[in-house]
Design an enzyme around this catalytic site. Structure first.
Site, PDB file in Angstrom:
ATOM      1  N   ASP A  20      -0.047   4.632  10.081  1.00  0.00           N
ATOM      2  CA  ASP A  20       0.825   4.427   8.921  1.00  0.00           C
ATOM      3  C   ASP A  20       0.350   3.232   8.095  1.00  0.00           C
ATOM      4  OD1 ASP A  20       2.837   4.999   7.133  1.00  0.00           O
ATOM      5  OD2 ASP A  20       4.378   3.929   8.256  1.00  0.00           O
ATOM      6  N   LYS A  45       4.462  17.321   4.391  1.00  0.00           N
ATOM      7  CA  LYS A  45       5.158  16.092   4.793  1.00  0.00           C
ATOM      8  C   LYS A  45       6.532  16.008   4.132  1.00  0.00           C
ATOM      9  CE  LYS A  45       5.941  11.906   6.302  1.00  0.00           C
ATOM     10  NZ  LYS A  45       5.268  10.664   5.996  1.00  0.00           N
ATOM     11  N   HIS A  79      -2.153   6.171   4.753  1.00  0.00           N
ATOM     12  CA  HIS A  79      -2.011   6.135   3.294  1.00  0.00           C
ATOM     13  C   HIS A  79      -3.255   5.493   2.694  1.00  0.00           C
ATOM     14  CE1 HIS A  79       2.366   7.023   3.504  1.00  0.00           C
ATOM     15  NE2 HIS A  79       2.254   6.408   4.668  1.00  0.00           N
ATOM     16  N   HIS A 129       9.166  12.295   8.014  1.00  0.00           N
ATOM     17  CA  HIS A 129       9.660  10.916   7.957  1.00  0.00           C
ATOM     18  C   HIS A 129      11.114  11.002   8.411  1.00  0.00           C
ATOM     19  CE1 HIS A 129       9.709   6.711   6.274  1.00  0.00           C
ATOM     20  NE2 HIS A 129      10.975   6.955   6.579  1.00  0.00           N
ATOM     21  N   HIS A 138       5.671   8.024  12.912  1.00  0.00           N
ATOM     22  CA  HIS A 138       5.959   6.589  13.115  1.00  0.00           C
ATOM     23  C   HIS A 138       7.320   6.338  13.758  1.00  0.00           C
ATOM     24  CE1 HIS A 138       7.836   7.497   9.311  1.00  0.00           C
ATOM     25  NE2 HIS A 138       6.734   7.356   8.607  1.00  0.00           N
ATOM     26  N   HIS A 179      -1.993   9.583  10.734  1.00  0.00           N
ATOM     27  CA  HIS A 179      -1.019   9.242   9.670  1.00  0.00           C
ATOM     28  C   HIS A 179      -1.548   8.043   8.888  1.00  0.00           C
ATOM     29  CE1 HIS A 179       3.348   8.828   8.244  1.00  0.00           C
ATOM     30  NE2 HIS A 179       2.647   7.912   7.585  1.00  0.00           N
TER      31      HIS A 179
HETATM   32  C1  NCD Z   1       4.725   3.963   3.326  1.00  0.00           C
HETATM   33  C2  NCD Z   1       4.045   3.688   1.984  1.00  0.00           C
HETATM   34  O1  NCD Z   1       4.005   2.518   1.557  1.00  0.00           O
HETATM   35  O2  NCD Z   1       3.537   4.630   1.371  1.00  0.00           O
HETATM   36  N1  NCD Z   1       5.503   2.807   3.686  1.00  0.00           N
HETATM   37  C3  NCD Z   1       5.948   2.491   4.919  1.00  0.00           C
HETATM   38  O3  NCD Z   1       6.664   1.503   5.053  1.00  0.00           O
HETATM   39  N2  NCD Z   1       5.600   3.180   5.979  1.00  0.00           N
HETATM   40  C4  NCD Z   1       5.527   5.204   3.241  1.00  0.00           C
HETATM   41  C5  NCD Z   1       5.985   5.732   4.582  1.00  0.00           C
HETATM   42  O4  NCD Z   1       5.200   6.210   5.369  1.00  0.00           O
HETATM   43  O5  NCD Z   1       7.192   5.663   4.855  1.00  0.00           O
HETATM   44 ZN    ZN Z   2       3.518   6.646   6.217  1.00  0.00          ZN
END
Ligand code: NCD
Ligand code: ZN
Length: 347
Positions: free
Chosen positions: A245, A97, A14, A134, A172, A12
Site C-alpha cells: 500500500d 478495486k 500506488h 478497501h 491492507h 497492492h
Molecule cells: C491510499 C492513497 O493515498 O492512494 N492511501 C492510503 O492511506 N492507503 C489509498 C488507499 O489505499 O486507501
Molecule cells: Zn492502497
C-alpha cells in the site's frame, strides 16, 4: 547473517501518474517482479483503454523489461458484461478495486451506498475476476476506528455468503477481526498486510504528538490488533500476503490542516518486513508471505530469480525527491537492520 528469498511481488501498490511515476516505478520494480497497480488516479482508471494507457506509461519509465505491472479497474456501475469480456483477454488485467466513497485518498468516485454493489459482484464472479476491497464502512455514524470491523460484519460477510465463488482480497487489513474473518473464510478470501500496519499502532500515530506521516487509511489500530497482524503475516498461512500500500503524498499535503492518508514505503518495504519477521522469530516464513502466497492466490507462477538481504544497518533518508515533489518515506531518518545486497535491479 544473510537471507536469500525468491523475488517478491507487491500485491497492492500506488504508483501515481505524471512527474513522480519514474521514481515510484524505480522503487517498486527494483525489488518486486510484479505489482498490482491501484486505479485511484485523478480521474480513476475505469476502462480497459485507460488501463492500457497507464500500463504503457509505467513501462515507458521502467528500466527493467522484466517488471510486470498488473492492472486493476476502479469499481463503478460501468463495469458491464461487455467490458469484462474485453478485459479478461489481457493477461495483465487482474482485478476490480472497490472503494467505499469518502474513506480514503481519491475515493470521491467510490461507491456511495454499499448496498449497490451486488450486481457488479455477480458479473465478477461469473467472469472469475478478483474483487479487491478497501474494507471500510463509509457511513458517518461509524467511528473511524470501527470502520473495518463494521464493514466486515455488515458488507463483507453477506457478500461472501452471496458469492461463494468470488475471489476477494481484503486489502491492507488492520484489525484482529479482519485476521479472524479471513482465517475462518473459504480459500477464496485472502488479505494483504502492509509494513506500516505491522510496525506501528495508533499510539505511534497519536500518543506522542500527531505524526502526519503515519496517517494512512485504514488508520492504525491498537497494539492488540498489530500483534494479531504480525502473527498472521509471519505464520506462513497462505491466506496472507505482501501488499505494501505504498502511497506517496508530497510533504506539504501530509503536513497540512487536512492531511492526506497514505504512507510512502516502497524504498524500505522488503527490509521493514524482514525486520518484523526477524523480531517475531519467523524469518523462515518471509518467503511464503512475500513471494509465494500471493502468486498462488492470483494463479500466477512463482518468480524464478532471487534477492538477497544481509543484516547491515543503514539510515533511511529524511526526504526523497519524487519527480518535482518531496516525500518523507516510512522510517525516515531511522536505522533499519536489513539491506538488499543482491537482486536490486537498479538504483
Ligand atoms: C491510499 C492513497 O493515498 O492512494 N492511501 C492510503 O492511506 N492507503 C489509498 C488507499 O489505499 O486507501
Ligand atoms: Zn492502497
Amino acid at each position: 547473517v544473510s537471507l536469500t528469498i525468491i523475488r517478491p511481488d507487491d500485491w497492492h501498490c500506488h504508483l501515481r501518474f505524471g512527474a513522480v511515476l519514474a521514481d515510484t516505478v524505480r522503487a517498486t520494480a527494483g525489488i518486486f517482479n510484479r505489482a498490482i497497480i491501484m486505479p485511484n488516479l485523478y480521474p480513476p482508471i475505469y476502462t480497459i483503454a485507460e488501463a492500457i494507457k497507464y500500463r504503457s506509461a509505467i513501462q515507458e519509465v521502467c528500466a527493467s523489461s522484466e517488471f510486470n505491472p498488473l492492472m486493476t479497474l476502479y469499481f463503478n456501475t460501468g463495469i458491464t458484461r461487455s467490458l469484462l469480456q474485453e478485459a479478461v483477454q489481457y493477461p495483465w488485467f487482474k482485478a476490480v478495486k472497490l472503494y467505499p466513497a469518502g474513506v480514503t485518498t481519491n475515493s470521491e468516485h467510490g461507491v456511495k451506498n454499499l448496498k449497490d454493489i451486488f450486481y457488479v459482484c455477480e458479473l465478477l464472479q461469473e467472469f472469475k475476476v478478483r474483487l479487491l476491497v478497501h474494507g471500510e464502512s463509509n457511513e458517518n455514524s461509524v467511528d473511524v476506528f470501527e470502520r473495518e470491523a463494521h464493514f466486515i460484519e455488515h458488507y463483507l460477510q453477506p457478500l461472501t455468503q452471496n458469492f461463494p465463488d468470488l475471489k476477494i482480497v481484503l486489502e491492507h487489513i488492520t484489525t484482529r477481526q479482519a485476521v479472524s474473518f479471513v482465517k475462518n473464510s473459504s480459500d477464496n478470501i485472502a488479505a494483504t498486510i502492509t509494513p506500516h500496519h505491522l510496525l506501528y499502532n495508533r499510539n505511534d500515530l497519536l500518543g506522542h504528538g500527531l505524526r502526519p506521516h503515519l496517517y494512512c487509511a485504514p488508520v492504525l489500530k491498537t497494539e492488540l490488533d498489530r500483534a494479531a497482524l504480525v502473527k498472521a503475516a509471519t505464520s506462513g498461512d497462505a491466506k496472507f500476503f505482501l501488499g505494501t500500500d505504498s502511497a506517496p503524498h508530497a510533504i506539504s499535503k501530509k503536513e497540512s490542516s487536512c492531511g492526506c492518508a497514505g504512507i510512502y514505503n516502497s524504498p524500505v518495504a522488503i527490509e521493514a518486513y524482514a525486520q518484523v519477521f526477524e523480531l517475531a522469530g519467523e524469518l523462515h516464513n518471509l518467503e511464503r508471505f512475500a513471494s509465494i502466497n500471493g502468486a498462488k492466490f492470483y494463479d500466477m507462477p512463482i518468480n524464478t530469480d532471487t534477492i538477497t538481504l544481509v543484516q547491515e544497518e543503514w539510515v533511511v533518508p529524511e526526504v526523497m525527491r519524487l519527480g518535482d515533489s518531496e516525500v518523507r518515506p516510512m522510517l525516515a531518518g531511522e536505522k533499519i537492520r536489513w539491506q538488499v545486497v543482491k537482486g536490486r535491479r537498479y538504483v
